[in-house]
Design a protein around this motif. Structure first.
Motif, short mmCIF file in Angstrom:
data_model
loop_
_atom_site.label_atom_id
_atom_site.label_comp_id
_atom_site.label_asym_id
_atom_site.label_seq_id
_atom_site.Cartn_x
_atom_site.Cartn_y
_atom_site.Cartn_z
N PHE B 194 0.86 -1.18 0.00
CA PHE B 194 0.00 0.00 0.00
C PHE B 194 0.89 1.23 0.00
N ASP B 195 0.61 2.16 -0.87
CA ASP B 195 1.31 3.44 -0.90
C ASP B 195 0.42 4.42 -0.15
N VAL B 196 0.83 4.80 1.06
CA VAL B 196 -0.08 5.48 1.98
C VAL B 196 0.38 6.91 2.24
N ALA B 197 -0.56 7.83 2.21
CA ALA B 197 -0.24 9.24 2.44
C ALA B 197 -0.24 9.53 3.94
N CYS B 198 0.73 8.92 4.63
CA CYS B 198 0.84 9.20 6.05
C CYS B 198 2.27 8.99 6.49
N ASN B 199 2.62 9.60 7.61
CA ASN B 199 3.90 9.34 8.24
C ASN B 199 3.93 7.89 8.73
N TRP B 200 5.09 7.25 8.61
CA TRP B 200 5.20 5.82 8.95
C TRP B 200 4.79 5.54 10.39
N LYS B 201 4.99 6.48 11.28
CA LYS B 201 4.67 6.24 12.69
C LYS B 201 3.17 6.05 12.91
N LEU B 202 2.37 6.69 12.09
CA LEU B 202 0.92 6.54 12.24
C LEU B 202 0.49 5.09 11.95
N ALA B 203 1.16 4.46 11.00
CA ALA B 203 0.84 3.06 10.71
C ALA B 203 1.20 2.18 11.91
N VAL B 204 2.31 2.48 12.58
CA VAL B 204 2.69 1.74 13.78
C VAL B 204 1.64 1.95 14.87
N VAL B 293 6.48 -4.39 6.46
CA VAL B 293 7.64 -3.49 6.55
C VAL B 293 7.18 -2.10 6.14
N LEU B 294 7.42 -1.15 6.99
CA LEU B 294 7.03 0.23 6.70
C LEU B 294 8.23 0.98 6.14
N GLN B 295 8.14 1.38 4.89
CA GLN B 295 9.22 2.10 4.23
C GLN B 295 8.88 3.59 4.25
N PRO B 296 9.56 4.37 5.08
CA PRO B 296 9.29 5.81 5.09
C PRO B 296 9.77 6.46 3.80
N ARG B 297 8.86 7.10 3.09
CA ARG B 297 9.23 7.74 1.82
C ARG B 297 9.39 9.25 2.00
#
Lengths: 88, 386
Positions: B194-204, B293-297
């Motif tokens: 998923f390409d998500v419009a959010c900061n990686w920490k929010l997914a955590v 795996v959360l890849q911060p873009r």
């Protein structure tokens, strides 16, 4: 320029033209094996003519593509280059 | 260095704490600071070892750092900076077999799969591949400390984190019954992103809590209710949630995926989901597991890479393809349900009057546990700079 020199020069131009067209075809086709063979043959040809610098240039090209492909010819090419003090 | 004086509110106990302020989700400067102090200083996930066959190299951009993961012909995975030591050219731009060496496309400097510099063609002039000032032993690829656990490739960019076994000791111990058991990757249907419009920490943060289940995952909640979930908090290491009512999938003809071997009865109907800090989300069940795996873009963009695993080679058996596909569809749907909330929280972080938020001491403990850890990491770097 002597006839012999002219003939030799014309022969070199034919060899080089053949090499160039062969290389372009091999690059276009992504044919690494052909690049190894063509560069290697060019190196051998120049070595036979006593042009060590040119030979080592072409052997280096062949060597790189052989390394890239994991081709067994890399070992022989490296040996040839080391023998001329051009590789370690 | 961004101002870190606000961290005391985050470091307070959950009953009094405020969450990380907006800048931690919206500021490029803070993203850069966290990149170094949170992601690079710890063991962070960059991808899956399953994606690398022997003799293959795979580029990975990790928070802007160009990396290349390589699997040797003997099967060993190493990670290097994906930058030629000569002029800084990117070495590998797409996953590919590297027959003998990694060859730089610019001047053909060649590196072995162990990172050693093998040749430097024409570096001393045409046909002269050596030069006294070009010492190959000093110019090998920059290796990045790496470790593979549960098929996940972890890196410690700073080189200063404890050994992985120590870093993840609590997680390894908690799931000790699964430790050492082979994880069989599902097929192509078992990986998605998923390409998500959010900061990686929010997914955590969202993954850590079960509080949102009744509203966001009504299907899951129909059989795994809020009261069937419990919080998991290991300060400084991981947090998440567990369920007491996991129900294995059963096919129309009555088949179940085989279980992992030797599990205690805790796992008969139990499953757990933890975020291993900083950036990998894990789930274990008696019959399958997954990792995200959360890849911060960017400060406001994350690539979520999901992979599902099984306890046996049903993972590749055509007779089980339909069940695997159904399981993957189920998880895809569950994770997709979270997208609007994490993207919504990201948008909300542009609300200038938002104060980082207020935690429910009963329901948001795992989330605050993560905020607290991030604050210690970012704050630690700030203190060192003073």
């Amino acid at each position: 320029m002597s006839v012999a020199a002219q003939t030799s020069q014309a022969g070199r131009m034919t060899d080089e033209a053949d090499l160039d067209s062969g290389l372009m075809a091999a690059f276009d086709a992504g044919d690494g094996a052909a690049l190894i063979a063509l560069y290697g043959a060019a190196g051998d040809l120049h070595a036979a003519r006593g042009d060590v610098d040119a030979a080592c240039f072409f052997w280096t090209q062949a060597y790189v593509f052989a390394l890239d492909l994991g081709d067994a010819r890399a070992r022989h090419l490296r040996t040839a280059l080391i023998a001329q003090g051009r590789e370690e | 260095m961004p101002d870190m004086s606000h961290l005391s509110a985050v470091l307070s106990p959950v009953s009094a704490a405020r969450g990380l302020p907006n800048a931690h989700y919206t500021s490029p400067e803070m993203f850069a600071a966290e990149r170094d102090s949170v992601l690079f200083a710890n063991w962070a996930a960059i991808g899956f070892a399953r994606d690398l066959s022997p003799g293959e190299a795979m580029p990975v951009e990790f928070a802007g750092l160009p990396l290349v993961a390589v699997r040797s012909r003997e099967g060993v995975v190493k990670v290097f900076q994906n930058t030629c030591r000569h002029r800084g050219m990117i070495l590998v731009d797409e996953k590919k077999p590297v027959g003998g060496v990694i060859r730089c496309p610019y001047h053909s400097w060649c590196y072995g799969l162990d990172g050693a510099l093998v040749t430097t063609p024409h570096v001393g002039g045409p046909g002269q591949n050596t030069h006294p000032e070009i010492r190959r032993k000093d110019l090998g690829l920059i290796e990045i400390r790496s470790h593979v656990w549960r098929d996940i490739i972890f890196v410690n960019v700073s080189g200063t984190a404890p050994a992985f076994a120590d870093y993840a000791a609590a997680a390894i111990a908690r799931w000790g019954e699964f430790e050492g058991q082979a994880l069989y990757p599902g097929g192509a249907e078992s990986t998605f992103s998923f390409d998500v419009a959010c900061n990686w920490k929010l997914a955590v943060e969202n993954y850590c809590e079960s509080y949102h289940l009744p509203w966001i995952h009504p299907g899951l909640n129909s059989y795994s209710r809020l009261e069937d979930h419990y919080n998991i908090e290991e300060p400084g290491a991981f947090s998440g949630q567990g369920t007491l009512v996991y129900r294995p999938m059963i096919s129309e003809d009555g088949r179940r995926f085989p279980d992992f071997a030797g599990l205690s009865d805790k796992w008969d109907a139990g499953a757990e989901y933890i975020a291993l800090y900083p950036n990998v989300l894990l789930g274990v069940h008696r019959d399958h597991a997954f990792a995200i795996v959360l890849q911060p873009r960017a400060q406001d963009r994350t690539l979520e890479q999901v992979a599902i695993y099984y306890a046996s080679d049903v993972a590749s058996d055509p007779d089980w393809a339909a069940m695997r596909a159904k399981n993957a569809e189920m998880w895809h749907a569950v994770f997709a349900e979270d997208l609007f909330v994490v993207e919504g929280m990201q948008k909300g972080r542009s609300g200038i009057f938002f104060d980082g938020g207020k935690f429910s001491p009963a329901m948001d403990g795992p989330t605050h546990c993560f905020h607290h850890w991030v604050a210690t990491q970012v704050g630690g770097l700030a203190l060192a700079a003073e």
